[in-house]
Design a protein around this motif. Sequence first.
Motif, short mmCIF file in Angstrom:
data_model
loop_
_atom_site.label_atom_id
_atom_site.label_comp_id
_atom_site.label_asym_id
_atom_site.label_seq_id
_atom_site.Cartn_x
_atom_site.Cartn_y
_atom_site.Cartn_z
N CYS A 88 5.53 16.54 6.19
CA CYS A 88 5.81 17.58 5.19
C CYS A 88 5.79 16.99 3.78
N GLY A 89 6.38 15.81 3.61
CA GLY A 89 6.35 15.15 2.31
C GLY A 89 4.94 14.89 1.84
N SER A 95 -0.11 19.29 -1.83
CA SER A 95 -0.07 20.65 -2.40
C SER A 95 -0.07 20.62 -3.92
N LYS A 96 0.72 19.66 -4.49
CA LYS A 96 0.72 19.53 -5.94
C LYS A 96 -0.67 19.25 -6.48
N GLU A 100 -3.01 21.74 -8.98
CA GLU A 100 -3.72 21.31 -10.19
C GLU A 100 -5.21 21.56 -10.06
N THR A 101 -5.74 21.23 -8.91
CA THR A 101 -7.18 21.46 -8.69
C THR A 101 -7.49 22.93 -8.75
N ALA A 102 -6.59 23.76 -8.19
CA ALA A 102 -6.82 25.21 -8.18
C ALA A 102 -6.82 25.78 -9.61
N LYS A 119 -8.71 30.35 0.52
CA LYS A 119 -8.63 30.77 1.93
C LYS A 119 -8.08 29.69 2.86
N ASP A 120 -8.02 28.43 2.48
CA ASP A 120 -7.51 27.34 3.36
C ASP A 120 -6.01 27.49 3.56
N ASP A 121 -5.56 27.42 4.82
CA ASP A 121 -4.14 27.56 5.18
C ASP A 121 -3.49 26.22 5.46
N ILE A 122 -2.16 26.21 5.31
CA ILE A 122 -1.38 24.99 5.62
C ILE A 122 -0.49 25.31 6.82
#
Length: 528
Positions: A88-89, A95-96, A100-102, A119-122
């Motif tokens: 998760c870490g 995710s951060k 930024e990329t998004a 559309k990519d899921d986590i």
Amino acid sequence: MPFVFQSDVVALRDRLQVKVAEMENFAGHLEEIFLTVEENFGRREQHLEQHYNDVLQTLSQRYDERSAGLEEEKKGKLEALYSQLLACGQAMDASKELIETAQEVYRSEDKRLFLKFAKDDINLTLATHLGFNTPLGDLSDVKTMMESINIVPAPSAPVINPQIPNSATQTSLRVCWSLFSDDTVEYYELYYRPVLEDTPADSTLKETHCTVTDLLPSAHYELWVTATNTTGISPASEKALYMTVPSPPVIKQRECTSCPEAALIRWESGNTNPVDSYTVELSELGTDGTQSGVTESIVAVPTCQCVIQLQAGRRYLMSVRAVNIGGPSDRSEVITVSTTGTFFYLLEHSAHPCVSISEDGFTIFYGDEELPIKVFDVKPPFVFVHRCVAVLGDLIPVRSRHYWEVEVDDETEFRIGVAYEDTERNSYLGANNSSWCMRHILTPTRHKYEFLHNGWSPDLRITVNPVRIGVALDFQRGTLSFFNVDLKQHLHTFHCNFQNYVLPCFGLDNPGTLTIHNAIEAPEYAFI
């Protein structure tokens, strides 16, 4: 009146003594019951305590096993959650960067690229369940043990009884055993086998006794027993040793001798295992040959021979039984013993190698062949070596009067007399101090007769050659006499103090024959 009162007191005292005895017996019986109840209670208490100890031990084992399982499961879950926490870490860091990329993509002019990226899921699901799998433990065996406390316990080990005397036959054994009175038993298993054998036979029985059949005679058997009920099988009893009855002895008729006062009976045991003792049975035959209804027994005879005191001039039927703890054997073959005169056979093992004995055991022969060289090295049990071709008679060891006759030939040189059994072996009969004899010698002019002891003979001359010589031995008077039977003529008497028993001896100094006649009544002149 006082007499009546005194008799009443005596009667009352007797009744009181009877009552006291009855009360003492009742008190003893109560004491036995008390001890039995106390013993049974102790056994049941011990049995109950053992059951509860087994239950507690089983529950403790189940607790330890389940606790260890939960620890293993806890360890696995914590390791899985820790691994997921690390993941998760790492996902948050990613995710951060993704945000930024998004943002950069969103600011770009190409909107389609942003839509595709969004559309990519986590995967946010947990890698393990937070709960624990806690199935109920299998305690069926504990339940069974708890229920068994109220069930009848397995029987205790039976106690097999020692063999009862006279409880067996040649092929069967009567076996008994016992058990605690409060044990419940459905059936018993009796095991038995000959000693030193491995594989036992067995029988299933309802009673506490059994007759085991198809066994070997005079054999030792090991026996043990177990008891069984619905709960289980008892421990085996201690092994007991039983014996079947011996086989009948075999009388050695050629070794049986007699005289007017007694008979010596010899036999073979016929059993590989030793027996406790023997019993000789005898009954008298009447003059018409019928057997009397009275049978006498000589019991506890320790060896395979017995001297039996009898009455003179009678005939007896005799047999022998072997006895052990199982009981007496069947009787041996019956032999007839006569006390009309002295009866004996020749001792074949004492015969010189050149002596032959007839089949009936009463005639000896000496042929013309030369003595073999090996005769000079003869060892016991041969009594005489090359100097005297002779044989001994098996006279009964009774210090009484004995009489027998010998049929001779004029052309035969012979020696007839008695000798100690241990007389010198390298010696002629009559040439030493342990033998006495009448000797016949052929000379060119006449028949010469000598009466020899220790090499010396009185100067006697016999004018009529005897054809049948009577020999009379009297231990009590210390005499040995010779007679011409046909003429009823006394020939000579030795006067001697016999220190030990002597045996008849018959020797030949040249080829010829001698015939012994015994079991005949001594003539009146023989012991005057």
